[in-house]
Design a protein around this motif. Structure first.
Motif, PDB file in Angstrom:
ATOM      1  N   ALA A  98       0.852  -1.194   0.000  1.00 14.08           N
ATOM      2  CA  ALA A  98       0.000   0.000   0.000  1.00 14.08           C
ATOM      3  C   ALA A  98       0.883   1.238   0.000  1.00 14.08           C
ATOM      4  O   ALA A  98       2.083   1.159   0.284  1.00 14.08           O
ATOM      5  CB  ALA A  98      -0.904  -0.001   1.232  1.00 14.08           C
ATOM      6  N   SER A 112      -3.706   1.191   5.540  1.00  8.61           N
ATOM      7  CA  SER A 112      -4.518   1.194   4.320  1.00  8.61           C
ATOM      8  C   SER A 112      -5.406  -0.042   4.176  1.00  8.61           C
ATOM      9  O   SER A 112      -6.330  -0.059   3.367  1.00  8.61           O
ATOM     10  CB  SER A 112      -3.616   1.293   3.081  1.00  8.61           C
ATOM     11  N   GLY A 113      -5.104  -1.098   4.929  1.00 11.94           N
ATOM     12  CA  GLY A 113      -5.899  -2.323   4.835  1.00 11.94           C
ATOM     13  C   GLY A 113      -5.131  -3.522   4.321  1.00 11.94           C
ATOM     14  O   GLY A 113      -5.733  -4.511   3.875  1.00 11.94           O
ATOM     15  N   LYS A 114      -3.801  -3.469   4.367  1.00  5.69           N
ATOM     16  CA  LYS A 114      -2.987  -4.602   3.872  1.00  5.69           C
ATOM     17  C   LYS A 114      -3.328  -5.895   4.608  1.00  5.69           C
ATOM     18  O   LYS A 114      -3.457  -6.953   3.994  1.00  5.69           O
ATOM     19  CB  LYS A 114      -1.488  -4.310   4.053  1.00  5.69           C
ATOM     20  N   SER A 142      -6.058  -6.796   6.206  1.00 11.23           N
ATOM     21  CA  SER A 142      -7.393  -7.296   5.861  1.00 11.23           C
ATOM     22  C   SER A 142      -7.357  -8.070   4.547  1.00 11.23           C
ATOM     23  O   SER A 142      -7.934  -9.160   4.430  1.00 11.23           O
ATOM     24  CB  SER A 142      -8.384  -6.133   5.755  1.00 11.23           C
ATOM     25  N   VAL A 179      -3.168  -1.977  -2.209  1.00 15.05           N
ATOM     26  CA  VAL A 179      -4.387  -1.647  -1.472  1.00 15.05           C
ATOM     27  C   VAL A 179      -4.457  -0.133  -1.282  1.00 15.05           C
ATOM     28  O   VAL A 179      -3.511   0.476  -0.775  1.00 15.05           O
ATOM     29  CB  VAL A 179      -4.405  -2.351  -0.096  1.00 15.05           C
ATOM     30  N   ASP A 187      -6.674   2.927   0.411  1.00 18.51           N
ATOM     31  CA  ASP A 187      -7.736   3.392   1.291  1.00 18.51           C
ATOM     32  C   ASP A 187      -8.304   4.676   0.682  1.00 18.51           C
ATOM     33  O   ASP A 187      -7.615   5.701   0.621  1.00 18.51           O
ATOM     34  CB  ASP A 187      -7.190   3.660   2.694  1.00 18.51           C
ATOM     35  N   SER A 206     -11.088   6.299   1.706  1.00 21.37           N
ATOM     36  CA  SER A 206     -12.076   6.933   2.592  1.00 21.37           C
ATOM     37  C   SER A 206     -12.062   8.451   2.506  1.00 21.37           C
ATOM     38  O   SER A 206     -13.089   9.095   2.734  1.00 21.37           O
ATOM     39  CB  SER A 206     -11.845   6.482   4.040  1.00 21.37           C
ATOM     40  N   ASN A 264     -10.279   0.055  -1.031  1.00 22.93           N
ATOM     41  CA  ASN A 264     -10.713  -0.240   0.335  1.00 22.93           C
ATOM     42  C   ASN A 264     -11.370   0.982   0.973  1.00 22.93           C
ATOM     43  O   ASN A 264     -10.952   2.109   0.763  1.00 22.93           O
ATOM     44  CB  ASN A 264      -9.496  -0.673   1.170  1.00 22.93           C
ATOM     45  N   ASN A 265     -12.429   0.712   1.742  1.00 22.85           N
ATOM     46  CA  ASN A 265     -13.021   1.735   2.598  1.00 22.85           C
ATOM     47  C   ASN A 265     -13.846   2.761   1.825  1.00 22.85           C
ATOM     48  O   ASN A 265     -13.858   3.942   2.181  1.00 22.85           O
ATOM     49  CB  ASN A 265     -11.931   2.446   3.397  1.00 22.85           C
ATOM     50  N   HIS A 321     -16.657   0.489   3.480  1.00 23.62           N
ATOM     51  CA  HIS A 321     -16.442   0.900   4.856  1.00 23.62           C
ATOM     52  C   HIS A 321     -17.492   0.238   5.741  1.00 23.62           C
ATOM     53  O   HIS A 321     -18.687   0.291   5.458  1.00 23.62           O
ATOM     54  CB  HIS A 321     -16.556   2.425   4.992  1.00 23.62           C
ATOM     55  N   LYS A 372     -13.639  -3.789  10.901  1.00 21.88           N
ATOM     56  CA  LYS A 372     -12.343  -3.298  11.379  1.00 21.88           C
ATOM     57  C   LYS A 372     -11.676  -4.301  12.305  1.00 21.88           C
ATOM     58  O   LYS A 372     -12.341  -4.972  13.103  1.00 21.88           O
ATOM     59  CB  LYS A 372     -12.515  -1.968  12.119  1.00 21.88           C
TER      60      LYS A 372
END
Length: 425
Positions: free
Chosen positions: A8, A13-15, A17, A111, A113, A115, A139-140, A167, A172
């Motif tokens: 990411a 950032s959500g790696k 997940s 990934v 993010d 948001s 993501n998000n 999201h 989370k």
């Protein structure tokens, strides 16, 4: 073995997940974490059911490539989760995710993010999309309209979209002061991973080619076979998978829970790794029988290795805002939480022989804590890089060694087998 990298532009950032989603859906897969982190790897291990591994040439030395090759003789898939942002290193040598992905030729998912982004997400991602990039995971995102705007910018520039994760607070993974919560505190982690996997398009797997790695046999060690006890519960769980693998080849591994007051029986070595003893300090202080037993074992010369949280536990007192708690007292100092993070790789000169090292060696590890220790006990190592205990580390008493630095025992544990055999005689 097919290898999939996950990276990411930045941390958070959500790696993890996405990595867990992949591990939940790929049979005979292994979690590999770039860098010295234990927590992400433990989550991956909980999902895959296989021991996690690290990829880190600072702590593993030149052996890091051979170790990675060895995985190909055991697993069909490796999911390699990067550290921080793709190009981040902050070290004397390049230890970034990008370095390992290029060195090994790992195809990767990026990934993003989104948001707080819309069309700009593509332009941020653009600098991280190289020839080995499989595609991106968005993501998000907050709404279908938001997703359409973000998706269009990637589609217009021909960037494949591997997944789209909305999201959702319930998705989370909870965090605390040293990172994500540990697997032992999240019994639903596999269910979360399966949920994440529903948002991933796995058709890219069929296009992946095996990375040409040469499998290497891990030769059994010639051992005396003593009882090695490893502290493992919510207070102590920061261990490298390969350190435990090494210990399992020089002796018989047993696990015990200090939080439950379990006492090792006939130990020939005890290993207290890092973790969160500060969260359970009162419970640990109450385990007087265990604390007395550990002190007695140390006085008898049982080899005991304690790293970071383990070192904190072996000191005499833990100073909290409410009271001063009594710990085993193998070392004579006190521990207090500072609220300030000490994080980074360490390099140490060995001043005196100890359980792992000989005088004159230069050794490499890492430290990760929010505590300080005041202890006048003689230190056997001096920090060239890192903080330690006022610039020194490696407290040593009888055969008990405590350090803020964590070490890779596959690299540095050879002296342990001799110490165990000597104690058994």
């Amino acid at each position: 073995m097919k290898v999939i990298g996950v990276t990411a532009p930045s941390t958070g950032s959500g790696k993890t997940s996405v990595s867990l989603a992949l591990l939940s859906s790929l049979n005979n897969s292994v979690s590999v974490k770039v860098g010295p982190d234990y927590i992400d790897g433990s989550l991956g291990s909980a999902v895959s059911g296989k021991p996690a591994h690290n990829l880190d040439r600072w702590i593993q030395g030149r052996d890091f490539m051979r170790r990675f090759r060895w995985l190909s003789s055991v697993y069909d898939f490796a999911v390699v989760e990067g550290v921080m942002g793709m190009y981040d290193s902050g070290s004397p040598v390049n230890l970034s995710t990008d370095y390992y992905f290029r060195k090994i030729g790992i195809p990767y998912i990026l990934v993003i993010d989104v948001s707080k982004l819309a069309e700009s997400a593509y332009y941020i991602a653009k600098g991280f999309i190289g020839r080995n990039c499989i595609g991106v995971v968005i993501n998000n995102f907050y709404s279908e309209k938001h997703l359409i705007i973000v998706r269009k910018a990637f589609s217009d520039h021909g960037v494949p979209i591997i997944g789209e994760i909305p999201h959702a607070e319930e998705l989370k993974i909870p965090e605390r002061h040293l990172g994500l919560k540990t697997a032992g505190e999240m019994p639903d982690i596999r269910e979360k991973a399966v949920h994440f996997s529903q948002f991933i398009d796995f058709s890219f797997i069929d296009k992946l080619k095996d990375i040409p790695l040469i499998p290497e046999d891990r030769k059994p060690l010639l051992v005396g076979g003593g009882n090695i006890y490893v502290a493992y519960d919510n207070a102590f769980n920061f261990y490298y998978g390969e350190s435990l693998d090494f210990l399992g080849r020089i002796g018989k591994l047993h696990y015990f829970s200090p939080l439950k007051g379990e006492i090792p029986e006939n130990p020939h070595m005890i290993y207290l790794g890092g973790g969160y003893p500060e969260l359970y300090a009162s419970k640990l202080a109450e385990k007087s029988h265990l604390n007395h037993a550990l002190k007695t074992y140390s006085d008898q010369g049982v080899p005991i290795l304690a790293e970071c949280g383990g070192l904190m536990y072996l000191e005499s007192t833990f100073e909290s805002k409410e009271s001063s708690l009594k710990f085993p007292g193998i070392f004579g100092g006190s521990v207090k939480m500072t609220g300030k993070l000490t994080l980074g790789y360490t390099k140490l000169n060995v001043l005196k022989d100890n359980l792992l090292f000989r005088r004159g060696e230069v050794v490499y590890g890492h430290e990760y804590h929010y505590s300080d220790i005041e202890d006048s006990w003689e230190k056997t190592m001096q920090n060239v890089l890192g903080k330690g205990i006022q610039g020194y580390d490696g407290l040593y008493s009888m055969n008990t060694q405590g350090s803020y630095s964590h070490f890779d025992l596959m690299r540095y544990g050879k002296r342990l087998s001799g110490s165990i055999a000597k104690f058994m005689r």
